[in-house]
Design a protein around this motif. Structure first.
Motif, PDB file in Angstrom:
ATOM      1  N   ALA A 352       0.814  -1.216   0.000  1.00 21.48           N
ATOM      2  CA  ALA A 352       0.000   0.000   0.000  1.00 21.48           C
ATOM      3  C   ALA A 352       0.846   1.264   0.000  1.00 21.48           C
ATOM      4  CB  ALA A 352      -0.934  -0.001   1.206  1.00 21.48           C
ATOM      5  N   THR A 353       2.073   1.170   0.481  1.00 20.01           N
ATOM      6  CA  THR A 353       2.942   2.348   0.555  1.00 20.01           C
ATOM      7  C   THR A 353       4.061   2.309  -0.482  1.00 20.01           C
ATOM      8  OG1 THR A 353       4.246   1.239   2.287  1.00 20.01           O
ATOM      9  CG2 THR A 353       2.487   2.722   3.005  1.00 20.01           C
ATOM     10  N   THR A 354       3.927   1.453  -1.482  1.00 19.78           N
ATOM     11  CA  THR A 354       4.920   1.413  -2.559  1.00 19.78           C
ATOM     12  C   THR A 354       4.754   2.649  -3.438  1.00 19.78           C
ATOM     13  OG1 THR A 354       4.939  -1.004  -2.569  1.00 19.78           O
ATOM     14  CG2 THR A 354       5.741   0.110  -4.558  1.00 19.78           C
ATOM     15  N   PRO A 355       5.777   3.481  -3.579  1.00 13.67           N
ATOM     16  CA  PRO A 355       5.625   4.720  -4.356  1.00 13.67           C
ATOM     17  C   PRO A 355       5.169   4.483  -5.792  1.00 13.67           C
ATOM     18  CG  PRO A 355       7.631   4.794  -3.052  1.00 13.67           C
ATOM     19  CD  PRO A 355       7.098   3.403  -2.921  1.00 13.67           C
ATOM     20  N   GLY A 356       5.624   3.394  -6.415  1.00 17.09           N
ATOM     21  CA  GLY A 356       5.226   3.129  -7.788  1.00 17.09           C
ATOM     22  C   GLY A 356       3.730   2.892  -7.925  1.00 17.09           C
ATOM     23  N   LEU A 386      -4.457   5.874   5.730  1.00 15.12           N
ATOM     24  CA  LEU A 386      -3.065   5.615   6.093  1.00 15.12           C
ATOM     25  C   LEU A 386      -2.457   6.778   6.880  1.00 15.12           C
ATOM     26  CD1 LEU A 386      -1.918   3.850   2.809  1.00 15.12           C
ATOM     27  CD2 LEU A 386      -2.097   2.822   5.077  1.00 15.12           C
ATOM     28  N   SER A 387      -3.008   7.980   6.728  1.00 18.21           N
ATOM     29  CA  SER A 387      -2.574   9.091   7.592  1.00 18.21           C
ATOM     30  C   SER A 387      -2.890   8.774   9.046  1.00 18.21           C
ATOM     31  CB  SER A 387      -3.271  10.390   7.179  1.00 18.21           C
ATOM     32  OG  SER A 387      -2.899  10.776   5.875  1.00 18.21           O
ATOM     33  N   ARG A 388      -3.952   8.054   9.250  1.00 17.01           N
ATOM     34  CA  ARG A 388      -4.327   7.618  10.601  1.00 17.01           C
ATOM     35  C   ARG A 388      -3.203   6.797  11.230  1.00 17.01           C
ATOM     36  NH1 ARG A 388      -7.202   4.492  14.307  1.00 17.01           N
ATOM     37  NH2 ARG A 388      -9.368   5.102  14.641  1.00 17.01           N
ATOM     38  N   LEU A 393       0.366   5.612  15.284  1.00 16.51           N
ATOM     39  CA  LEU A 393       1.374   4.578  15.534  1.00 16.51           C
ATOM     40  C   LEU A 393       2.766   4.973  15.063  1.00 16.51           C
ATOM     41  CD1 LEU A 393      -0.461   1.200  14.783  1.00 16.51           C
ATOM     42  CD2 LEU A 393      -0.272   2.464  16.916  1.00 16.51           C
ATOM     43  N   SER A 394       2.843   5.885  14.101  1.00 14.73           N
ATOM     44  CA  SER A 394       4.129   6.384  13.613  1.00 14.73           C
ATOM     45  C   SER A 394       5.123   5.248  13.377  1.00 14.73           C
ATOM     46  CB  SER A 394       4.708   7.389  14.620  1.00 14.73           C
ATOM     47  OG  SER A 394       5.860   8.006  14.100  1.00 14.73           O
ATOM     48  N   TYR A 399       8.457   3.275   6.141  1.00 14.65           N
ATOM     49  CA  TYR A 399       7.140   3.750   5.700  1.00 14.65           C
ATOM     50  C   TYR A 399       6.954   5.250   5.868  1.00 14.65           C
ATOM     51  CZ  TYR A 399       6.565  -1.239   6.622  1.00 14.65           C
ATOM     52  OH  TYR A 399       6.740  -2.596   6.654  1.00 14.65           O
ATOM     53  N   GLU A 400       7.786   5.874   6.681  1.00 13.49           N
ATOM     54  CA  GLU A 400       7.543   7.254   7.076  1.00 13.49           C
ATOM     55  C   GLU A 400       7.474   8.203   5.888  1.00 13.49           C
ATOM     56  OE1 GLU A 400       7.023  10.907   8.854  1.00 13.49           O
ATOM     57  OE2 GLU A 400       6.550   8.879   9.536  1.00 13.49           O
ATOM     58  N   GLU A 401       8.352   8.056   4.932  1.00 10.09           N
ATOM     59  CA  GLU A 401       8.398   9.029   3.836  1.00 10.09           C
ATOM     60  C   GLU A 401       7.101   9.040   3.032  1.00 10.09           C
ATOM     61  OE1 GLU A 401      11.158  10.244  -0.040  1.00 10.09           O
ATOM     62  OE2 GLU A 401      11.772   8.609   1.294  1.00 10.09           O
ATOM     63  N   ILE A 402       6.625   7.871   2.624  1.00  6.37           N
ATOM     64  CA  ILE A 402       5.401   7.834   1.821  1.00  6.37           C
ATOM     65  C   ILE A 402       4.185   8.157   2.683  1.00  6.37           C
ATOM     66  CG2 ILE A 402       5.049   5.357   2.127  1.00  6.37           C
ATOM     67  CD1 ILE A 402       4.333   7.395  -1.071  1.00  6.37           C
ATOM     68  N   LEU A 403       4.197   7.758   3.958  1.00  5.33           N
ATOM     69  CA  LEU A 403       3.072   8.103   4.832  1.00  5.33           C
ATOM     70  C   LEU A 403       3.013   9.608   5.069  1.00  5.33           C
ATOM     71  CD1 LEU A 403       3.092   5.250   7.521  1.00  5.33           C
ATOM     72  CD2 LEU A 403       1.543   5.530   5.581  1.00  5.33           C
ATOM     73  N   ARG A 404       4.168  10.247   5.187  1.00  2.28           N
ATOM     74  CA  ARG A 404       4.181  11.704   5.334  1.00  2.28           C
ATOM     75  C   ARG A 404       3.633  12.365   4.069  1.00  2.28           C
ATOM     76  NH1 ARG A 404       9.166  12.359   6.326  1.00  2.28           N
ATOM     77  NH2 ARG A 404       9.859  13.014   4.252  1.00  2.28           N
ATOM     78  N   THR A 405       3.978  11.796   2.911  1.00  6.51           N
ATOM     79  CA  THR A 405       3.438  12.319   1.650  1.00  6.51           C
ATOM     80  C   THR A 405       1.925  12.176   1.607  1.00  6.51           C
ATOM     81  OG1 THR A 405       5.486  11.775   0.475  1.00  6.51           O
ATOM     82  CG2 THR A 405       3.509  12.091  -0.859  1.00  6.51           C
ATOM     83  N   PHE A 406       1.426  11.008   1.984  1.00 11.21           N
ATOM     84  CA  PHE A 406      -0.027  10.800   2.017  1.00 11.21           C
ATOM     85  C   PHE A 406      -0.697  11.772   2.988  1.00 11.21           C
ATOM     86  CE2 PHE A 406       0.059   6.032   0.648  1.00 11.21           C
ATOM     87  CZ  PHE A 406       0.323   6.427  -0.653  1.00 11.21           C
ATOM     88  N   HIS A 407      -0.070  11.984   4.132  1.00 12.39           N
ATOM     89  CA  HIS A 407      -0.623  12.904   5.129  1.00 12.39           C
ATOM     90  C   HIS A 407      -0.684  14.326   4.568  1.00 12.39           C
ATOM     91  CE1 HIS A 407      -0.490  14.318   9.628  1.00 12.39           C
ATOM     92  NE2 HIS A 407      -1.527  14.787   8.972  1.00 12.39           N
TER      93      HIS A 407
END
Length: 618
Positions: A352-356, A386-388, A393-394, A399-407
């Motif tokens: 789910a967090t794969t940038p491609g 996924l921002s949740r 849970l951070s 995963y942080e980079e793509i999750l930060r992008t999604f956020h």
């Protein structure tokens, strides 16, 4: 010895008499000691102590209570007082029980809770299969009882599920999206559903859908090669013929064939159905056997979707006319997120967090429909979901980079909803035009209202007072006000002064584009064309389909309450699911979200440190 007698005579004291007197004195002393050593009774004491005037007085009486001796008079008065007090208390209690009670009435339900109760009723009206006597929709009955069994090419039991809209077709793609949305709303706001008295109801609605989905593929297998995409036919381009769009009959009276459509390469449908089962497994986590069954089915579907790539609506299928899927990449992100929450397996989170995959889903290029959440485009829903994970849970690297992008992208979409930005136009009445003025706008509006409301609750639960839109900071109340303003428009605060939720308010559509609602339940079985007279009738529907949110007004706030114009008056499962989610998020007291339930299957992000080694011994 002689003494002088004071009376004139001699006084003689004899020695013998003196001795006798001494003996007598000693004897008297012995007698006195013996008398004193014996305890005198009460009567004797009274004789000895009584004065000259005490002879006629009445003697006091006492009561020995064992540990204390009290006056009999005081004892009787005390006992009487206690008995009197007991009788008085009993009399008061008897009076209280016999007089009529006037209980304080409970506070009236707020508008959103009242609307929520009605919006859920729409799903009761859309049920296919043996609905039973407790469906609370008097004009509905059993229908579709031979679905799947009458198609010789399939021959499987496909009874159940929901009809999509005003017809009798079961489109699994939007139906799965609707069940996922309902499950998401229950996971976040189960306390609000319970306060509204609707938790059991909404769970029954979800289970009716998931039970049907488990029939549409071999849910007991680990690997499959096909799933059912649709039951019923709606294409009328090949000429007149009896199908679910050409005919206008009650679902209970259908006599024409209902074909079953299967797909062998349908990643979008498989991933969406997997999301529906995965989300529902969290809703039913307390029913361990059923929850595990849902998880197993979700794993099988997601595996099939990953291995057999393709769009379910490709190749000019019947579904492409009505619910064409533009891509399956957004379903991979959306479905992967739900699979991770349901299983705790990090391989789903990695996918789910794969940038491609996010890039193919449109996460980095924008476009006119970026941020529009719908049955076709789940990207922004997945990003909020996924921002949740990042907020609570951070998980950190990797995963942080793509999750930060999604956020950040979720925050930008929230900015685009605000009236001070021009990403989307608004009608003069204030309705945001997420579909850019095209027909049937309300389903997109309801979805956006839910996302804004739940995102604001995420921020509040994370002790974050707001978010930035460029240099400007906005509080979470701004988002909530946006959500309320849009839902209020749907409920009647609009230029038409009409509620677009049937059965809510004083004025609502009476000519809903719906076969079952427009044909009376009068014992007459109309054939395919026989029901056309009810379709074309100018009279209001004989049956009120309570809780149906119609398609909505045009871009000028205009609305035509005409049964034959489905762009105004047709309700859908997907639209109502978004409305239900938005309503429950805004309803009742502000209790916020349930922070932990969605993470019930997720293991700790960081391993527990090992215990310290034993103390060193020389």
């Amino acid at each position: 010895m002689f003494g002088r007698d004071p009376w004139g005579g001699a006084l003689e004291i004899s020695n013998a008499d003196s001795a006798t007197d001494d003996d007598r004195s000693r004897n008297l002393q012995d007698i006195d000691r013996a008398a004193l050593s014996r305890q005198l009774d009460e009567t004797q004491q009274s004789w000895l102590l009584a004065g000259p005037g005490d002879a006629g007085k009445k003697k006091k009486k006492y009561v020995d209570l064992g540990c204390v001796v009290v006056s009999r008079k005081i004892f009787l008065w005390t006992l009487g007082a206690l008995l009197g007090a007991g009788l008085l208390v009993g009399l008061v209690m008897l009076i209280i029980k016999t007089i009529p009670h006037h209980h304080k009435p409970p506070p009236p339900l707020d508008d959103y809770t009242q609307a929520l109760r009605k919006a859920l009723m729409f799903f009761n009206a859309q049920k296919s299969g043996p609905i039973g006597k407790h469906n609370n929709v008097s004009w509905r009955g059993n229908s579709g009882m031979k679905d799947g069994l009458s198609d010789d090419s399939v021959r499987k039991n496909l009874v159940g599920g929901y009809y999509d809209a005003g017809d009798a077709i079961k489109f699994n793609f939007p139906m799965a999206y609707a069940m996922t949305m309902l499950s998401w709303s229950v996971i976040e706001y189960s306390a609000k559903y319970e306060a509204a008295g609707e938790l059991g109801h909404v769970k029954d609605i979800i289970k009716w859908g998931t039970d049907y989905f488990l029939k549409t593929f071999n849910s007991s297998a680990d690997t499959i090669d096909r799933i059912v995409a649709q039951v019923g036919q709606g294409d009328t381009s090949k000429g007149p013929g009896p199908n679910d769009h050409y005919c206008w009959v009650r679902p209970e009276d259908i006599a024409y064939p209902r074909p079953v459509y299967e797909c062998h390469s349908c990643s979008d449908l498989a991933a969406e159905m997997a999301a529906a089962l995965a989300a529902a497994s969290i809703v039913f986590k307390d029913s361990k056997t059923y929850s595990e069954k849902l998880v197993h089915g979700a794993k099988t579907l997601f595996k099939f979707g990953r291995n057999q790539r393709g769009r379910y609506s490709a190749g000019g299928s019947d579904a492409a006319i009505f619910y064409n899927s533009t891509s399956y990449w957004d379903e991979f992100v959306w479905g992967g997120a739900w699979m991770y929450y349901a299983t705790g397996n990090v391989s789903y989170l990695t996918l789910a967090t794969t940038p491609g995959i996010a890039k193919h889903a449109g996460a980095f290029w924008g476009g006119p429909d970026y941020g529009v959440f719908s049955w076709d485009n789940k990207l922004i829903g997945a990003q909020v979901l996924l921002s949740r994970l990042r907020l609570f849970l951070s998980p950190g690297y990797p995963y942080e980079e793509i999750l930060r992008t999604f956020h950040n992208q979720s925050s930008l979409v929230m900015c685009s909803y605000l009236p001070m930005y021009t990403s989307f136009n608004r009608t003069r009445g204030g309705l945001i035009q997420l579909n850019h003025g095209r027909p049937q706008p309300l389903q997109y509006v309801a979805n956006a209202a839910f996302l804004a409301s739940v995102f604001s609750d995420y921020l509040e639960a994370a002790d974050t007072p707001g978010w930035y839109c460029g240099p400007n900071f906005y509080s979470i109340d701004v988002l909530r006000n946006f959500a309320k303003r849009q839902i209020d428009y749907i409920l009647g605060n609009n230029p038409q002064k009409m509620s677009y939720l049937v059965g809510y308010g004083k004025r609502y559509p009476k000519h809903v584009h719906h076969r079952g609602a427009s044909i009376p339940k009068n014992g007459v079985r109309y054939n395919c064309k026989g029901g056309w007279k009810w379709r074309d009738s100018k009279k209001p529907n004989p049956n009120t389909i309570v809780g149906a949110m119609v398609a909505g007004p045009d871009r000028h706030d205009g609305f035509r309450d005409v049964r034959t114009n489905y762009n105004y008056t047709e309700p859908t499962l997907a639209g109502n699911a978004g409305l239900v989610a938005a309503l429950v998020s805004l309803s009742g007291v502000k209790t916020g979200i349930d922070k932990n339930t969605i993470f019930s299957a997720v293991p700790p992000m960081f391993p527990v440190p090992p215990p310290p080694p034993p103390a060193w011994k020389p």
